[in-house]
Design an enzyme around this catalytic site. Structure first.
Site, PDB file in Angstrom:
ATOM      1  N   HIS A   1      35.008  39.982  -9.384  1.00 29.72           N
ATOM      2  CA  HIS A   1      33.765  40.448  -8.732  1.00 29.72           C
ATOM      3  C   HIS A   1      33.273  39.336  -7.811  1.00 29.72           C
ATOM      4  O   HIS A   1      32.803  38.301  -8.281  1.00 29.72           O
ATOM      5  CB  HIS A   1      32.743  40.757  -9.842  1.00 29.72           C
ATOM      6  CG  HIS A   1      31.388  41.157  -9.354  1.00 29.72           C
ATOM      7  ND1 HIS A   1      30.288  41.183 -10.187  1.00 29.72           N
ATOM      8  CD2 HIS A   1      30.939  41.566  -8.130  1.00 29.72           C
ATOM      9  CE1 HIS A   1      29.233  41.581  -9.507  1.00 29.72           C
ATOM     10  NE2 HIS A   1      29.594  41.809  -8.256  1.00 29.72           N
TER      11      HIS A   1
ATOM     12  N   MET B   1      30.728  37.739  -5.520  1.00 34.57           N
ATOM     13  CA  MET B   1      29.328  37.710  -5.070  1.00 34.57           C
ATOM     14  C   MET B   1      29.254  36.600  -4.028  1.00 34.57           C
ATOM     15  O   MET B   1      28.630  35.549  -4.236  1.00 34.57           O
ATOM     16  CB  MET B   1      28.413  37.461  -6.276  1.00 34.57           C
ATOM     17  CG  MET B   1      28.320  38.679  -7.190  1.00 34.57           C
ATOM     18  SD  MET B   1      27.740  38.297  -8.836  1.00 34.57           S
ATOM     19  CE  MET B   1      29.286  37.794  -9.585  1.00 34.57           C
TER      20      MET B   1
ATOM     21  N   ASP C   1      33.488  36.550 -12.483  1.00 28.34           N
ATOM     22  CA  ASP C   1      32.359  36.545 -11.558  1.00 28.34           C
ATOM     23  C   ASP C   1      32.395  35.322 -10.647  1.00 28.34           C
ATOM     24  O   ASP C   1      32.230  34.193 -11.105  1.00 28.34           O
ATOM     25  CB  ASP C   1      31.050  36.542 -12.354  1.00 28.34           C
ATOM     26  CG  ASP C   1      30.728  37.898 -12.944  1.00 28.34           C
ATOM     27  OD1 ASP C   1      30.760  38.896 -12.187  1.00 28.34           O
ATOM     28  OD2 ASP C   1      30.454  37.966 -14.156  1.00 28.34           O
TER      29      ASP C   1
ATOM     30  N   HIS D   1      36.574  40.328 -16.755  1.00 28.49           N
ATOM     31  CA  HIS D   1      35.742  40.367 -15.542  1.00 28.49           C
ATOM     32  C   HIS D   1      35.405  38.939 -15.127  1.00 28.49           C
ATOM     33  O   HIS D   1      34.874  38.157 -15.921  1.00 28.49           O
ATOM     34  CB  HIS D   1      34.472  41.160 -15.862  1.00 28.49           C
ATOM     35  CG  HIS D   1      33.550  41.380 -14.706  1.00 28.49           C
ATOM     36  ND1 HIS D   1      33.730  42.388 -13.787  1.00 28.49           N
ATOM     37  CD2 HIS D   1      32.420  40.735 -14.329  1.00 28.49           C
ATOM     38  CE1 HIS D   1      32.752  42.363 -12.894  1.00 28.49           C
ATOM     39  NE2 HIS D   1      31.946  41.355 -13.191  1.00 28.49           N
TER      40      HIS D   1
ATOM     41  N   SER E   1      32.602  39.642 -19.314  1.00 31.49           N
ATOM     42  CA  SER E   1      32.415  38.709 -18.190  1.00 31.49           C
ATOM     43  C   SER E   1      32.512  37.286 -18.709  1.00 31.49           C
ATOM     44  O   SER E   1      31.701  36.868 -19.554  1.00 31.49           O
ATOM     45  CB  SER E   1      31.043  38.914 -17.560  1.00 31.49           C
ATOM     46  OG  SER E   1      30.733  37.787 -16.754  1.00 31.49           O
TER      47      SER E   1
ATOM     48  N   MET F   1      25.484  47.598  -9.890  1.00 29.61           N
ATOM     49  CA  MET F   1      24.790  46.468 -10.518  1.00 29.61           C
ATOM     50  C   MET F   1      23.511  46.973 -11.184  1.00 29.61           C
ATOM     51  O   MET F   1      22.697  47.660 -10.555  1.00 29.61           O
ATOM     52  CB  MET F   1      24.422  45.403  -9.476  1.00 29.61           C
ATOM     53  CG  MET F   1      25.592  44.711  -8.798  1.00 29.61           C
ATOM     54  SD  MET F   1      26.758  43.906  -9.913  1.00 29.61           S
ATOM     55  CE  MET F   1      25.694  42.768 -10.810  1.00 29.61           C
TER      56      MET F   1
ATOM     57  N   ASP G   1      27.513  46.755 -14.297  1.00 27.94           N
ATOM     58  CA  ASP G   1      27.502  45.304 -14.476  1.00 27.94           C
ATOM     59  C   ASP G   1      26.073  44.790 -14.548  1.00 27.94           C
ATOM     60  O   ASP G   1      25.331  44.864 -13.571  1.00 27.94           O
ATOM     61  CB  ASP G   1      28.241  44.659 -13.287  1.00 27.94           C
ATOM     62  CG  ASP G   1      28.497  43.178 -13.502  1.00 27.94           C
ATOM     63  OD1 ASP G   1      28.103  42.641 -14.556  1.00 27.94           O
ATOM     64  OD2 ASP G   1      29.097  42.564 -12.598  1.00 27.94           O
TER      65      ASP G   1
ATOM     66  N   MET H   1      30.655  33.344  -7.560  1.00 26.82           N
ATOM     67  CA  MET H   1      29.350  33.213  -6.886  1.00 26.82           C
ATOM     68  C   MET H   1      29.367  32.020  -5.948  1.00 26.82           C
ATOM     69  O   MET H   1      29.925  30.977  -6.287  1.00 26.82           O
ATOM     70  CB  MET H   1      28.255  32.993  -7.926  1.00 26.82           C
ATOM     71  CG  MET H   1      28.162  34.093  -8.952  1.00 26.82           C
ATOM     72  SD  MET H   1      26.839  33.724 -10.118  1.00 26.82           S
ATOM     73  CE  MET H   1      26.970  35.142 -11.198  1.00 26.82           C
TER      74      MET H   1
HETATM   75  C1  DX5 Z   1      25.815  39.100 -12.807  1.00 29.70           C
HETATM   76  C2  DX5 Z   1      27.297  39.193 -13.082  1.00 29.70           C
HETATM   77  C3  DX5 Z   1      27.573  39.857 -14.370  1.00 29.70           C
HETATM   78  C4  DX5 Z   1      26.995  39.142 -15.543  1.00 29.70           C
HETATM   79  C5  DX5 Z   1      26.849  40.069 -16.686  1.00 29.70           C
HETATM   80  O1  DX5 Z   1      25.590  38.480 -11.613  1.00 29.70           O
HETATM   81  O2  DX5 Z   1      27.957  39.909 -12.072  1.00 29.70           O
HETATM   82  O3  DX5 Z   1      28.939  40.142 -14.554  1.00 29.70           O
HETATM   83  O4  DX5 Z   1      27.712  38.026 -15.907  1.00 29.70           O
HETATM   84  O5  DX5 Z   1      26.231  39.370 -17.715  1.00 29.70           O
HETATM   85  P1  DX5 Z   1      25.307  40.064 -18.803  1.00 29.70           P
HETATM   86  O6  DX5 Z   1      26.153  41.066 -19.511  1.00 29.70           O
HETATM   87  O7  DX5 Z   1      24.873  38.939 -19.640  1.00 29.70           O
HETATM   88  O8  DX5 Z   1      24.169  40.738 -18.047  1.00 29.70           O
HETATM   89 ZN    ZN Z   2      30.054  40.764 -12.407  1.00 32.69          ZN
END
Ligand code: DX5
Ligand code: ZN
Length: 226
Positions: free
Chosen positions: A67, A69, A36, A34, A9, A138, A173, A38
């Site tokens: 991903h 969010m 992320d 990956h 990620s 998750m 994840d 947000m």
């Molecule tokens: C959390 C994200 C993850 C996160 C994982 O909201 O979707 O992808 O970055 O990070 P680690 O491996 O540090 O938990």
């Molecule tokens: Zn993620």
């Protein structure tokens, strides 16, 4: 035994050097990247949007696993297709019409994924398993990297049974590291997202730790069948 795919990620990467970070973890053995996204609304944090994903794309040689969010999802699907996402994952909790969202992702030329928060039961995705290429379980409440792993082993095993022989990945994840990876793989996961456990100790100027970190996760995961 299934091949285990490791998906670093970039939330844990140097935000000023995403291109170099992607190249470094791929050279270090990463299978997917990956990404992320947000929105400060679905989750209590902001990261970046489709323009950043598009900028990263030329530096990703394999699968770009995005991903989301965010809520709503549908207004942004075309922007992520334009950004070059290969997999686009939406949360089942992000809106009332998950079928419409997953169909729209497929229609836009991407592989749809559906993600479940830790508090959401496996049954929430029972009726969309024929529409997706990936279910993301998750193992932290989404929003931040570096959180402690929440054990979702029974849910992973239940999803594995529900998926049966469909060609659907189970991605984990949150809080994945060499100690937690074996549990989730034993339960049926085949894609491991890891942020902190991949990027810790390294940098674009000193990427050597990335290879050791990825190898440690992969060896631990594959040790399940040793
Ligand atoms: C959390 C994200 C993850 C996160 C994982 O909201 O979707 O992808 O970055 O990070 P680690 O491996 O540090 O938990
Ligand atoms: Zn993620």
């Amino acid at each position: 035994m299934p091949d285990i795919l490791i998906a670093p990620s970039i939330l844990a990467a140097d935000f000023a050097n995403f291109g170099a970070e992607c190249r470094a973890v791929q050279n270090a053995g990463a299978d997917w990247i990956h990404v992320d996204v947000m929105d400060g609304h679905f989750v209590p944090n902001l990261s970046f949007g489709p323009a950043t994903a598009k900028a990263i794309r030329p530096h990703v040689t394999g699968t770009m696993d995005v991903h989301l969010m965010i809520a709503p999802v549908d207004p942004y699907i075309d922007a992520f297709a334009d950004a070059g996402a290969d997999i686009l994952t939406a949360h089942v909790e992000a809106g009332p019409h998950i079928h419409r969202t997953l169909q729209a992702i497929r229609a836009a030329g991407m592989r749809p994924g559906v993600a479940l928060n830790p508090g959401t039961p496996a049954s929430a995705v029972a009726h969309v398993l024929d529409l997706v290429d990936l279910v993301c379980v998750m193992t932290v409440n989404p929003g931040f990297g570096g959180q402690s792993f929440l054990d979702m082993t029974p849910k992973i095993a239940e999803l594995k049974r529900m998926i049966g022989d469909r060609p659907v990945h189970i991605e984990i994840d949150g809080g994945v590291d060499p100690t937690t990876a074996p549990k989730v793989v034993q339960a049926g996961a085949d894609v491991l997202v890891a942020g902190s456990a991949v990027f810790r100790g390294g940098s674009v100027d000193d990427p050597a730790p990335y290879a050791a970190n990825i190898k440690a996760i992969r060896d631990a995961a594959q040790g399940v069948w040793a």
